[in-house]
Design a protein around this motif. Structure first.
Motif, short mmCIF file in Angstrom:
data_model
loop_
_atom_site.label_atom_id
_atom_site.label_comp_id
_atom_site.label_asym_id
_atom_site.label_seq_id
_atom_site.Cartn_x
_atom_site.Cartn_y
_atom_site.Cartn_z
N UNK A 1 14.00 -4.48 18.54
CA UNK A 1 13.73 -5.22 20.19
C UNK A 1 12.10 -5.86 20.46
N UNK A 2 11.73 -6.18 19.44
CA UNK A 2 10.93 -6.21 18.85
C UNK A 2 9.44 -5.40 19.43
N UNK A 3 9.77 -3.96 19.61
CA UNK A 3 8.85 -2.45 20.31
C UNK A 3 8.34 -2.06 18.96
N UNK A 4 7.13 -2.56 18.17
CA UNK A 4 6.55 -2.18 17.30
C UNK A 4 5.29 -2.10 17.60
N UNK A 5 5.26 -0.59 17.06
CA UNK A 5 3.33 -0.45 17.50
C UNK A 5 2.32 -0.42 16.69
N UNK A 6 2.98 -0.98 15.34
CA UNK A 6 2.09 -1.67 14.23
C UNK A 6 3.15 -1.30 12.70
N UNK A 7 2.71 -2.22 12.00
CA UNK A 7 3.25 -2.71 10.07
C UNK A 7 2.37 -1.68 9.69
N UNK A 8 3.55 -1.20 8.30
CA UNK A 8 2.27 0.10 7.52
C UNK A 8 2.75 -1.03 6.14
N UNK A 9 2.22 -0.82 4.96
CA UNK A 9 1.92 -1.37 4.19
C UNK A 9 1.84 -0.33 2.85
N UNK A 10 2.54 0.39 1.75
CA UNK A 10 1.82 1.57 1.34
C UNK A 10 2.54 0.80 0.00
N UNK A 11 2.37 2.10 -0.76
CA UNK A 11 3.26 1.59 -2.48
C UNK A 11 1.61 1.38 -3.11
N UNK A 12 2.00 1.14 -4.66
CA UNK A 12 1.76 0.49 -5.65
C UNK A 12 1.15 -0.85 -5.44
N UNK A 13 1.89 -1.89 -4.99
CA UNK A 13 2.00 -3.48 -4.50
C UNK A 13 0.66 -3.75 -3.19
N UNK A 14 0.37 -3.02 -2.99
CA UNK A 14 -0.32 -2.76 -1.59
C UNK A 14 -2.04 -2.68 -2.07
N UNK A 15 -2.16 -2.60 -3.79
CA UNK A 15 -3.12 -2.56 -4.02
C UNK A 15 -3.56 -3.88 -4.06
N UNK A 16 -2.69 -4.80 -4.55
CA UNK A 16 -3.74 -6.26 -4.81
C UNK A 16 -3.23 -7.03 -3.52
N UNK A 17 -4.67 -7.45 -2.99
CA UNK A 17 -5.56 -7.69 -2.61
C UNK A 17 -4.27 -9.44 -2.25
N UNK A 18 -4.33 -10.25 -2.87
CA UNK A 18 -3.16 -11.18 -2.35
C UNK A 18 -1.92 -10.99 -2.47
N UNK A 19 -1.01 -9.90 -2.52
CA UNK A 19 -0.27 -9.98 -1.85
C UNK A 19 -0.16 -9.23 -0.93
N UNK A 20 -1.35 -8.26 -0.04
CA UNK A 20 -1.19 -8.15 0.88
C UNK A 20 -1.64 -8.84 2.07
#
Length: 356
Positions: A291-310
């Motif tokens: 319902x849109x009630x989101x306090x934060x989105x968290x990106x993790x894992x190995x692909x989150x090291x990629x500045x392009x992907x992030x």
């Protein structure tokens, strides 16, 4: 206060010792040729035990008075999130592979062996089969097939707690979307401390990843089987290890994928964009389900090291909520933290199976 954490992977055993406020981490690689000599996953236990013993000797930790030994949780029966005491029922299920064979099954088995040696509790925490799905999230669209909760529970919950601390709030008071981006991709809706919806990152659900197909059109799957191009068993193996980026380009290294894209390789650019597009869709779908009630989105894992992907992914999803990036895996730290919560802070160790 000393603790030992054991995290067995397919071709490595990761280890950590917490002592006097510091964590010493290490990893021992196992050649694929050696792993292939073992017929069953549990046949590796003696070899892995020897590896752990040698690492402890090399680090000077053999005689530490460990307060607990904690292993990565394996494919046991579905359980809620939390820390579980290793008991006979769990050892039986890990040894027989009640929910499948995976190197993580050795975590609880090894924790038990070393805990007996050190005369301390054996624990596991947040195994991949953590199941806190809301009833509505279990519906697949076909009676007789239920959506399963198999995901990167240990790392997802670990980074969710890290972000909660950064926000100055309790994990159990927040609504978060956590995307673990690795060889497999899982995106979970963390609603006040419970993962009420998440794609099955192992069996063909959600976005495609470097190695996995994600969800596939049923008609296309049926056509492959009818044509003889794939058997059901072969399709399952492909979905879990030879799909996604690998199926399009024959590579799983995302650094190479990004590099090709930056060199104007149109095919690589399309595949990279497609993977990011599907991840964004998964995150956006969960935001709607929450319902849109989101306090934060968290990106993790190995692909989150990629500045392009992030950067590309963040541009698509930042309208939902603030985006936090916690790259890599935090599994060893999460295991140590779980053991300390039980031994030092009084969090009860849960009994397995949970209905008992």
């Amino acid at each position: 206060m000393a603790y030992l954490a054991i995290d067995p992977g397919s071709t490595s055993t990761k280890l950590a010792v917490y002592r006097d406020g510091c964590i010493r981490k290490g990893a021992v690689d196992h050649p694929r040729a050696l792993i292939d000599t073992f017929e069953h996953m549990t046949d590796q236990k003696a070899m892995r035990r020897d590896v752990v013993n040698q690492w402890l000797r090399d680090q000077g930790f053999s005689d530490l008075p460990f307060r607990a030994v904690i292993g990565r949780g394996g494919l046991i029966r579905p359980v809620p999130g939390g820390v579980f005491a290793v008991n006979g029922a769990m050892l039986d299920d890990l040894a027989t592979g009640v929910n499948g064979q995976h190197a993580s099954n050795l975590g609880g088995l090894l924790a038990h062996d070393f805990a007996r040696r050190f005369h301390c509790p054996a624990l596991i925490a947040d195994p991949v089969v953590v199941d806190e799905l809301a009833p509505v999230a279990r519906l697949s669209g076909l009676s007789g097939i239920e959506r399963k909760s198999i995901f990167h529970a240990l790392n997802q919950k670990a980074v969710a707690r890290i972000v909660a601390q950064k926000l100055g709030r309790a994990y159990g008071d927040l609504n978060l979307i956590v995307a673990h981006l690795g060889g497999g991709i899982s995106v979970g809706a963390h609603v006040r401390g419970r993962v009420t919806d998440v794609n099955d990152a192992l069996s063909g659900d959600g976005p495609f990843s470097p190695e996995r197909t994600g969800g596939l059109p049923v008609s296309g799957v049926a056509a492959l089987i009818r044509s003889g191009a794939m058997t059901p068993d072969g399709l399952e193996r492909t979905a879990a290890g030879k799909g996604g980026v690998f199926s399009y380009l024959g590579i799983t290294d995302v650094r190479e994928l990004v590099s090709r894209s930056e060199r104007n390789d149109e095919r690589a650019s399309l595949v990279l964009s497609g993977m990011i597009y599907q991840i964004a869709k998964e995150i956006g779908g969960l935001a709607a389900a929450m319902d849109g009630r989101v306090d934060a989105v968290v990106l993790t894992g190995g692909l989150a090291h990629s500045t392009h992907i992030v950067a590309t992914l963040t541009a698509k999803i930042r309208f939902i909520a603030p985006v936090f990036v916690e790259p890599g895996e935090h599994e060893l730290e999460a295991l140590i933290d779980a053991a300390r919560r039980v031994i030092e802070h009084g969090e009860p160790a849960l009994t397995y199976p949970p209905d008992d």
